[in-house]
Scaffold this motif. Structure first.
Motif, short mmCIF file in Angstrom:
data_model
loop_
_atom_site.label_atom_id
_atom_site.label_comp_id
_atom_site.label_asym_id
_atom_site.label_seq_id
_atom_site.Cartn_x
_atom_site.Cartn_y
_atom_site.Cartn_z
N PRO A 25 0.81 -1.23 0.00
CA PRO A 25 0.00 0.00 0.00
C PRO A 25 0.84 1.28 0.00
O PRO A 25 0.48 2.27 -0.64
N GLN A 26 1.98 1.23 0.70
CA GLN A 26 2.85 2.41 0.71
C GLN A 26 3.47 2.63 -0.67
O GLN A 26 3.62 3.78 -1.10
N LEU A 27 3.83 1.56 -1.35
CA LEU A 27 4.37 1.71 -2.71
C LEU A 27 3.33 2.29 -3.66
O LEU A 27 3.65 3.13 -4.49
N LEU A 58 11.14 15.52 -5.88
CA LEU A 58 9.91 15.77 -5.13
C LEU A 58 9.30 14.47 -4.60
O LEU A 58 8.79 14.42 -3.48
N THR A 59 9.36 13.41 -5.41
CA THR A 59 8.81 12.11 -4.98
C THR A 59 9.60 11.56 -3.79
O THR A 59 9.02 11.08 -2.82
N VAL A 60 10.92 11.65 -3.86
CA VAL A 60 11.75 11.14 -2.75
C VAL A 60 11.50 11.95 -1.49
O VAL A 60 11.31 11.39 -0.40
N LEU A 65 8.92 12.27 3.84
CA LEU A 65 8.04 12.98 4.77
C LEU A 65 6.84 12.14 5.17
O LEU A 65 6.39 12.18 6.31
N LEU A 66 6.29 11.37 4.23
CA LEU A 66 5.11 10.56 4.54
C LEU A 66 5.44 9.28 5.29
O LEU A 66 4.74 8.90 6.22
N PRO A 76 4.28 12.82 9.80
CA PRO A 76 3.07 13.62 9.96
C PRO A 76 2.45 13.47 11.36
O PRO A 76 2.00 14.46 11.94
N LYS A 77 2.45 12.26 11.90
CA LYS A 77 1.89 12.06 13.24
C LYS A 77 2.74 12.77 14.28
O LYS A 77 2.23 13.36 15.23
#
Length: 174
Positions: A25-27, A58-60, A65-66, A76-77
């Motif tokens: 899912p992360q991929l 930008l993707t990296v 960050l995510l 983010p958390k």
């Protein structure tokens, strides 16, 4: 003929990791993010090589960050909890300030609440004692008669139950 050895998997409780420590899912999320970055870079007035380079960077960065972790929390958390901490003070700090500063209204309210609870408890104890003292001899006799009646009713019901069981046994035995 023996069966070949089979090794049971030991990763059943873990997520499957496919690429760079990311699950499926992360991929997929990273691919969607890369597509969004590519659409954004199409607006740039540079050549395709520059656009692909900007898309990759930008993707990296957005992937880190995510999906990056700080102290076991995703970034983010971690950022959200840091922001929440700025605006919310723990409850114990307020109590310490009240006690150190001697905020009299708060302390008086606590004392009033404690004394009100104590007086309610004393009143309840007094009512129980008065009701026990007010229980006269006739009321005690009535209570004894009720207890005897309950005992005789339960004995009669036990006898009826035993008779019914005996009747059912005799019917089934023939």
């Amino acid at each position: 003929m023996s069966l070949p050895n089979y090794e049971s998997p030991t990763f059943l409780s873990q997520k499957d990791v496919y690429l760079a420590g990311l699950s499926l899912p992360q991929l997929m999320m990273l691919l969607l993010l890369a597509g969004g970055c590519f659409l954004f870079t199409l607006l740039l007035p540079y050549g395709m090589v520059v656009k692909l380079g900007v898309t990759a960077v930008l993707t990296v960065l957005s992937g880190v960050l995510l999906f990056g972790k700080v102290s076991g929390l995703s970034i983010p958390k971690y950022a959200l909890l840091s922001l929440v901490r700025i605006f919310v003070r723990p409850g114990f700090e307020e109590r310490v300030e009240f006690l150190v500063a001697g905020d009299a209204p708060w302390l008086l309210a606590q004392e009033r609440r404690a004394t009100a609870q104590a007086t309610r408890a004393e009143r309840a104890r007094g009512k129980v004692a008065q009701s026990k003292a007010a229980l006269g001899r006739s009321e005690r006799q009535q209570a004894e008669l009720k207890a005897e009646a309950n005992k005789s009713v339960s004995a009669a019901s036990m006898a009826v139950e035993q008779n019914a069981k005996g009747l059912i046994r005799s019917i089934f035995k023939g």
